[in-house]
Design a protein around this motif. Structure first.
Motif, mmCIF file in Angstrom:
data_model
loop_
_atom_site.group_PDB
_atom_site.id
_atom_site.type_symbol
_atom_site.label_atom_id
_atom_site.label_comp_id
_atom_site.label_asym_id
_atom_site.label_seq_id
_atom_site.Cartn_x
_atom_site.Cartn_y
_atom_site.Cartn_z
ATOM 1 N N THR A 77 27.521 5.851 -24.118
ATOM 2 C CA THR A 77 26.962 4.505 -24.048
ATOM 3 C C THR A 77 27.630 3.580 -25.059
ATOM 4 O O THR A 77 28.255 4.030 -26.008
ATOM 5 C CB THR A 77 25.447 4.515 -24.327
ATOM 6 O OG1 THR A 77 25.213 5.062 -25.621
ATOM 7 C CG2 THR A 77 24.695 5.322 -23.287
ATOM 8 N N GLY A 78 27.461 2.298 -24.834
ATOM 9 C CA GLY A 78 27.882 1.294 -25.797
ATOM 10 C C GLY A 78 29.117 0.517 -25.443
ATOM 11 O O GLY A 78 29.285 -0.606 -25.913
ATOM 12 N N MET A 81 28.789 -3.096 -24.417
ATOM 13 C CA MET A 81 28.503 -4.157 -25.386
ATOM 14 C C MET A 81 29.693 -5.081 -25.593
ATOM 15 O O MET A 81 29.534 -6.231 -26.013
ATOM 16 C CB MET A 81 28.048 -3.568 -26.716
ATOM 17 C CG MET A 81 26.671 -2.941 -26.615
ATOM 18 S SD MET A 81 25.903 -2.719 -28.199
ATOM 19 C CE MET A 81 25.361 -4.389 -28.523
ATOM 20 N N CYS A 91 25.542 -4.589 -33.618
ATOM 21 C CA CYS A 91 25.617 -3.334 -32.849
ATOM 22 C C CYS A 91 26.959 -3.232 -32.135
ATOM 23 O O CYS A 91 27.587 -2.174 -32.120
ATOM 24 C CB CYS A 91 24.468 -3.246 -31.849
ATOM 25 S SG CYS A 91 22.861 -3.062 -32.620
ATOM 26 N N ARG A 92 27.371 -4.341 -31.522
ATOM 27 C CA ARG A 92 28.679 -4.349 -30.859
ATOM 28 C C ARG A 92 29.772 -4.047 -31.876
ATOM 29 O O ARG A 92 30.659 -3.235 -31.631
ATOM 30 C CB ARG A 92 28.933 -5.703 -30.196
ATOM 31 C CG ARG A 92 30.340 -5.803 -29.643
ATOM 32 C CD ARG A 92 30.692 -7.185 -29.174
ATOM 33 N NE ARG A 92 32.125 -7.252 -28.926
ATOM 34 C CZ ARG A 92 32.707 -8.200 -28.261
ATOM 35 N NH1 ARG A 92 31.994 -9.175 -27.737
ATOM 36 N NH2 ARG A 92 34.002 -8.191 -28.097
ATOM 37 N N LEU A 95 29.837 -0.317 -32.833
ATOM 38 C CA LEU A 95 30.358 0.554 -31.783
ATOM 39 C C LEU A 95 31.859 0.369 -31.578
ATOM 40 O O LEU A 95 32.590 1.345 -31.399
ATOM 41 C CB LEU A 95 29.601 0.317 -30.482
ATOM 42 C CG LEU A 95 28.220 0.968 -30.451
ATOM 43 C CD1 LEU A 95 27.368 0.378 -29.342
ATOM 44 C CD2 LEU A 95 28.346 2.467 -30.282
ATOM 45 N N TRP A 106 34.348 9.294 -28.417
ATOM 46 C CA TRP A 106 34.395 8.122 -27.548
ATOM 47 C C TRP A 106 35.073 8.520 -26.251
ATOM 48 O O TRP A 106 36.065 9.227 -26.258
ATOM 49 C CB TRP A 106 35.171 6.990 -28.197
ATOM 50 C CG TRP A 106 35.027 5.686 -27.460
ATOM 51 C CD1 TRP A 106 35.791 5.253 -26.414
ATOM 52 C CD2 TRP A 106 34.059 4.670 -27.692
ATOM 53 N NE1 TRP A 106 35.348 4.034 -25.990
ATOM 54 C CE2 TRP A 106 34.282 3.644 -26.754
ATOM 55 C CE3 TRP A 106 33.010 4.534 -28.590
ATOM 56 C CZ2 TRP A 106 33.511 2.495 -26.702
ATOM 57 C CZ3 TRP A 106 32.245 3.382 -28.542
ATOM 58 C CH2 TRP A 106 32.492 2.379 -27.614
ATOM 59 N N GLY A 110 31.662 4.890 -23.421
ATOM 60 C CA GLY A 110 31.347 4.639 -24.821
ATOM 61 C C GLY A 110 31.274 5.888 -25.669
ATOM 62 O O GLY A 110 31.979 6.868 -25.451
ATOM 63 N N ARG A 111 30.347 5.837 -26.608
ATOM 64 C CA ARG A 111 30.192 6.891 -27.602
ATOM 65 C C ARG A 111 29.186 7.933 -27.126
ATOM 66 O O ARG A 111 28.238 7.619 -26.417
ATOM 67 C CB ARG A 111 29.676 6.258 -28.909
ATOM 68 C CG ARG A 111 29.642 7.235 -30.059
ATOM 69 C CD ARG A 111 28.779 6.696 -31.199
ATOM 70 N NE ARG A 111 28.871 7.448 -32.426
ATOM 71 C CZ ARG A 111 28.517 8.708 -32.581
ATOM 72 N NH1 ARG A 111 28.077 9.416 -31.566
ATOM 73 N NH2 ARG A 111 28.611 9.315 -33.740
ATOM 74 N N SER A 113 25.968 9.973 -27.093
ATOM 75 C CA SER A 113 24.675 9.318 -27.369
ATOM 76 C C SER A 113 23.591 10.296 -27.773
ATOM 77 O O SER A 113 22.467 10.246 -27.265
ATOM 78 C CB SER A 113 24.259 8.514 -26.138
ATOM 79 O OG SER A 113 25.219 7.533 -25.872
ATOM 80 N N ASP A 178 22.254 1.682 -22.118
ATOM 81 C CA ASP A 178 23.086 0.472 -22.068
ATOM 82 C C ASP A 178 22.252 -0.771 -21.772
ATOM 83 O O ASP A 178 22.502 -1.843 -22.328
ATOM 84 C CB ASP A 178 24.202 0.623 -21.034
ATOM 85 C CG ASP A 178 25.405 1.388 -21.575
ATOM 86 O OD1 ASP A 178 25.535 1.507 -22.823
ATOM 87 O OD2 ASP A 178 26.214 1.856 -20.763
ATOM 88 N N LEU A 181 20.730 -1.777 -24.994
ATOM 89 C CA LEU A 181 21.731 -2.348 -25.888
ATOM 90 C C LEU A 181 22.085 -3.782 -25.492
ATOM 91 O O LEU A 181 22.374 -4.612 -26.353
ATOM 92 C CB LEU A 181 22.998 -1.489 -25.901
ATOM 93 C CG LEU A 181 22.888 -0.124 -26.561
ATOM 94 C CD1 LEU A 181 24.157 0.686 -26.319
ATOM 95 C CD2 LEU A 181 22.613 -0.260 -28.050
#
Length: 195
Positions: A77-78, A81, A91-92, A95, A106, A110-111, A113, A178, A181
């Protein structure tokens, strides 16, 4: 005092640690063993002993649900962003900084989670649709974490306050995190009326 306070104040403990039903003979997950990222011997021993103590001593009135490493690893996730949040969003920024500097964890979406998934579980619960997790079935028993190594094993037995979850829908879990976020910040509340 600590035990009684936990029994009085905590209804659910969502823990991202270990792997289920077992971490196996060679693997100890870092939240249970403290054995990664250059941890020294004292830190590793302290983390494994503390993890074992918590798993064995949560009051029976506290529902304890474990999320395993493998489930958190595959939910990414992420990355969204970068599109849904302003560049100044902290937060953005965190990440994207992780993506550019960490060199691990990654991938598409995203990363990994681990902790966001455990937080989602704690806030929304396992039974709510849309989280992509389900409580294990036919898994009465308890989690046992070795106090020396941090390796864990689910010990089948009587029904207890402990359980673990299984990832049933990776994309659903990813979309749920997501969406949170990318949720816009709510407007501030109106000022209180003047006396």
């Amino acid at each position: 005092v600590g035990y009684a306070l936990v029994a009085e104040k905590v209804a659910l403990l969502s823990i991202m640690a270990g792997d289920y039903p077992t971490s196996g003979p060679r693997f100890a997950e870092c939240n249970a063993c403290g054995c990664f990222n250059g941890a020294d011997a004292v830190s590793r021993a302290t983390a494994a002993a503390a993890s074992s103590f918590v798993a064995a001593n949560v009051p029976p009135s506290v529902r304890t649900i474990y999320l395993g490493f493998r489930d958190g690893d595959v939910v990414r996730t992420g990355a969204v962003m970068e599109l849904c949040a302003a560049p100044a969003n902290p937060c953005r920024h965190a990440l994207m900084d992780f993506r550019d500097r960490a060199g691990w964890g990654w991938g598409p979406g995203g990363r990994s989670s681990y902790d966001p998934l455990a937080a989602l579980l704690a806030v929304r619960g396992v039974s709510r649709e849309g989280v992509g997790l389900s409580e294990c079935t036919q898994c009465d028993g308890v989690n046992s974490i070795d106090p020396k190594s941090g390796k864990n094993e689910w010990l089948p037995g009587r029904r207890s306050n402990q359980s673990y979850v299984e990832l049933t829908d990776r994309m659903r879990a990813q979309e749920a995190i997501d969406a949170l976020l990318c949720q816009p910040r709510p407007p501030p509340p109106p000022p209180p009326p003047l006396p």
